[in-house]
Design a protein around this motif. Structure first.
Motif, PDB file in Angstrom:
ATOM      1  N   GLU A 177     -41.934 -10.015 -56.673  1.00  0.00           N
ATOM      2  CA  GLU A 177     -40.746  -9.943 -56.374  1.00  0.00           C
ATOM      3  C   GLU A 177     -39.968 -10.151 -55.074  1.00  0.00           C
ATOM      4  O   GLU A 177     -38.871  -9.993 -54.816  1.00  0.00           O
ATOM      5  CB  GLU A 177     -40.896  -7.750 -56.386  1.00  0.00           C
ATOM      6  N   LYS A 178     -40.666 -11.392 -54.309  1.00  0.00           N
ATOM      7  CA  LYS A 178     -39.902 -12.149 -53.333  1.00  0.00           C
ATOM      8  C   LYS A 178     -39.433 -13.212 -53.788  1.00  0.00           C
ATOM      9  O   LYS A 178     -40.020 -13.649 -54.976  1.00  0.00           O
ATOM     10  CB  LYS A 178     -40.866 -12.018 -52.340  1.00  0.00           C
ATOM     11  N   LYS A 179     -38.854 -14.352 -53.825  1.00  0.00           N
ATOM     12  CA  LYS A 179     -38.041 -15.708 -53.882  1.00  0.00           C
ATOM     13  C   LYS A 179     -38.952 -16.820 -53.221  1.00  0.00           C
ATOM     14  O   LYS A 179     -37.998 -16.686 -52.066  1.00  0.00           O
ATOM     15  CB  LYS A 179     -35.989 -15.733 -53.508  1.00  0.00           C
ATOM     16  N   ILE A 180     -39.426 -17.270 -53.571  1.00  0.00           N
ATOM     17  CA  ILE A 180     -39.701 -18.515 -52.748  1.00  0.00           C
ATOM     18  C   ILE A 180     -39.635 -19.475 -53.451  1.00  0.00           C
ATOM     19  O   ILE A 180     -39.307 -20.237 -54.255  1.00  0.00           O
ATOM     20  CB  ILE A 180     -41.354 -18.669 -53.093  1.00  0.00           C
ATOM     21  N   ILE A 181     -38.994 -20.099 -51.776  1.00  0.00           N
ATOM     22  CA  ILE A 181     -37.961 -22.116 -52.597  1.00  0.00           C
ATOM     23  C   ILE A 181     -38.625 -23.224 -51.636  1.00  0.00           C
ATOM     24  O   ILE A 181     -38.821 -23.144 -50.834  1.00  0.00           O
ATOM     25  CB  ILE A 181     -36.344 -21.963 -51.592  1.00  0.00           C
ATOM     26  N   ALA A 182     -39.052 -23.365 -52.975  1.00  0.00           N
ATOM     27  CA  ALA A 182     -39.866 -24.700 -52.157  1.00  0.00           C
ATOM     28  C   ALA A 182     -39.019 -25.598 -51.718  1.00  0.00           C
ATOM     29  O   ALA A 182     -37.808 -26.597 -52.546  1.00  0.00           O
ATOM     30  CB  ALA A 182     -40.976 -25.346 -53.837  1.00  0.00           C
ATOM     31  N   VAL A 183     -40.217 -26.003 -50.808  1.00  0.00           N
ATOM     32  CA  VAL A 183     -39.187 -27.622 -50.126  1.00  0.00           C
ATOM     33  C   VAL A 183     -40.649 -28.805 -49.888  1.00  0.00           C
ATOM     34  O   VAL A 183     -41.408 -28.362 -49.075  1.00  0.00           O
ATOM     35  CB  VAL A 183     -38.910 -26.784 -49.038  1.00  0.00           C
ATOM     36  N   VAL A 184     -40.413 -29.293 -50.663  1.00  0.00           N
ATOM     37  CA  VAL A 184     -41.471 -30.810 -50.317  1.00  0.00           C
ATOM     38  C   VAL A 184     -41.418 -32.159 -49.915  1.00  0.00           C
ATOM     39  O   VAL A 184     -40.676 -32.645 -49.436  1.00  0.00           O
ATOM     40  CB  VAL A 184     -41.742 -30.649 -51.510  1.00  0.00           C
ATOM     41  N   ILE A 185     -42.278 -32.119 -48.702  1.00  0.00           N
ATOM     42  CA  ILE A 185     -41.896 -33.727 -48.645  1.00  0.00           C
ATOM     43  C   ILE A 185     -43.313 -34.851 -49.210  1.00  0.00           C
ATOM     44  O   ILE A 185     -44.198 -34.007 -49.173  1.00  0.00           O
ATOM     45  CB  ILE A 185     -42.116 -33.872 -47.014  1.00  0.00           C
ATOM     46  N   SER A 186     -42.522 -35.399 -49.900  1.00  0.00           N
ATOM     47  CA  SER A 186     -44.072 -36.666 -50.551  1.00  0.00           C
ATOM     48  C   SER A 186     -43.597 -38.200 -49.324  1.00  0.00           C
ATOM     49  O   SER A 186     -42.759 -38.111 -49.364  1.00  0.00           O
ATOM     50  CB  SER A 186     -43.793 -36.605 -51.610  1.00  0.00           C
ATOM     51  N   GLY A 187     -44.181 -39.044 -49.609  1.00  0.00           N
ATOM     52  CA  GLY A 187     -44.183 -40.326 -50.085  1.00  0.00           C
ATOM     53  C   GLY A 187     -42.810 -40.686 -51.022  1.00  0.00           C
ATOM     54  O   GLY A 187     -43.019 -41.807 -50.901  1.00  0.00           O
ATOM     55  N   GLY A 188     -43.067 -39.991 -52.591  1.00  0.00           N
ATOM     56  CA  GLY A 188     -42.360 -41.030 -53.289  1.00  0.00           C
ATOM     57  C   GLY A 188     -42.525 -39.825 -54.383  1.00  0.00           C
ATOM     58  O   GLY A 188     -42.172 -40.228 -55.496  1.00  0.00           O
ATOM     59  N   GLY A 189     -43.691 -39.298 -54.888  1.00  0.00           N
ATOM     60  CA  GLY A 189     -44.173 -38.120 -55.963  1.00  0.00           C
ATOM     61  C   GLY A 189     -43.173 -37.139 -55.953  1.00  0.00           C
ATOM     62  O   GLY A 189     -42.678 -36.374 -57.167  1.00  0.00           O
ATOM     63  N   GLY A 190     -42.484 -36.529 -55.462  1.00  0.00           N
ATOM     64  CA  GLY A 190     -41.415 -35.691 -54.826  1.00  0.00           C
ATOM     65  C   GLY A 190     -42.367 -34.137 -55.521  1.00  0.00           C
ATOM     66  O   GLY A 190     -43.573 -34.221 -54.419  1.00  0.00           O
ATOM     67  N   PHE A 191     -42.076 -33.310 -56.396  1.00  0.00           N
ATOM     68  CA  PHE A 191     -42.423 -32.390 -56.411  1.00  0.00           C
ATOM     69  C   PHE A 191     -43.785 -31.962 -57.339  1.00  0.00           C
ATOM     70  O   PHE A 191     -44.507 -31.378 -56.890  1.00  0.00           O
ATOM     71  CB  PHE A 191     -41.082 -30.727 -57.045  1.00  0.00           C
ATOM     72  N   ALA A 192     -43.396 -33.409 -57.943  1.00  0.00           N
ATOM     73  CA  ALA A 192     -45.014 -33.090 -59.008  1.00  0.00           C
ATOM     74  C   ALA A 192     -44.259 -31.844 -59.710  1.00  0.00           C
ATOM     75  O   ALA A 192     -43.925 -31.323 -59.960  1.00  0.00           O
ATOM     76  CB  ALA A 192     -46.259 -34.011 -58.539  1.00  0.00           C
TER      77      ALA A 192
END
Length: 233
Positions: A177-192
């Motif tokens: 029941e929580k909202k998780i907002i994903a924030v990713v740091i990558s070299g080039g793959g993004g979220f994958a």
């Protein structure tokens, strides 16, 4: 006789009128008590807003989980920044920006065993952990998860996946029941596939794509982060 009947009639009418008046007053008092016992829509909204107004920013970073080595340089650790005590990585910097803008609280995922400082070395360790489906032991513990409804989750993309300590973390806590907002740091793959992996680990949470940041852009993305956060409100 007529006078007695008249007096009796007056008495009956008076008693009936008193009964009606008493009943009406009783009903008004009961209604007033009922109204005072039910919170207004405004008070419910204010209570909900007060809970929702402060998010939690959770992050996993190389920096805070790297063995101490103040001699690290831009070649061996290009995303690590010595701060006199340990290291601040891009993930930590980004998490701090988000916490500052949202007035949220910060929580770092920390491992018992530290990672090597060298970039190539840590890549190999991360790859081995993924291949072996390792769940590294954690040294940081979240005590007040129930205080938050909105979670910003900042993490790097390791081999197209979540770092294995992140799996350890989600194995430990329930984000239902929580909202998780994903924030990713990558070299080039993004979220994958990382957002879907989080959703699989936390099936009863609302997991959404937040924003993806490339390491090469870290020196010029703060305004982009602030603009994105303000658009989310």
């Amino acid at each position: 006789m007529k006078s007695q009947c008249f007096l009796r009639l007056i008495l009956v009418v008076g008693v009936a009128a008193f009964a009606v008046t008493f009943t009406a007053c009783g009903n008004r008092n009961e209604q007033a008590m009922a109204n005072s016992a039910v919170p207004s829509a405004n008070s419910i909204t204010e209570s909900k807003d007060s809970i929702d107004s402060k998010p939690l920013v959770i992050y996993f970073s190389r920096g805070i989980n790297t063995a101490s080595d103040q001699n690290i340089d831009a070649v061996t650790g290009p995303s690590l920044k010595p701060d006199g005590v340990g290291f601040r990585s891009d993930e930590q910097v980004l998490a701090e920006w988000i916490a500052t803008e949202t007035k949220g609280d910060l929580f770092p995922i920390q491992t018992v065993r530290k990672y090597p400082t060298g970039y190539e070395e840590i890549l190999e360790v991360g790859k081995r952990e993924k291949t072996e489906d390792t769940r590294p032991a954690l040294s940081s513990h979240l005590e007040n998860l129930n205080d938050y409804r909105t979670i910003y989750f900042v993490y790097p993309n390791w081999w197209g996946d979540l770092p294995m300590p992140v799996y350890s973390f989600f194995d430990t806590y329930d984000f239902s029941e929580k909202k998780i907002i994903a924030v990713v740091i990558s070299g080039g793959g993004g979220f994958a596939g990382t957002v879907s992996y989080i959703q699989h680990l936390e099936p009863n949470a609302d997991v959404v794509d937040g924003i993806k940041i490339y390491k090469r852009d870290m020196d010029k993305v703060r305004e982009q982060i602030v603009s994105w956060l303000r658009s989310e409100r």
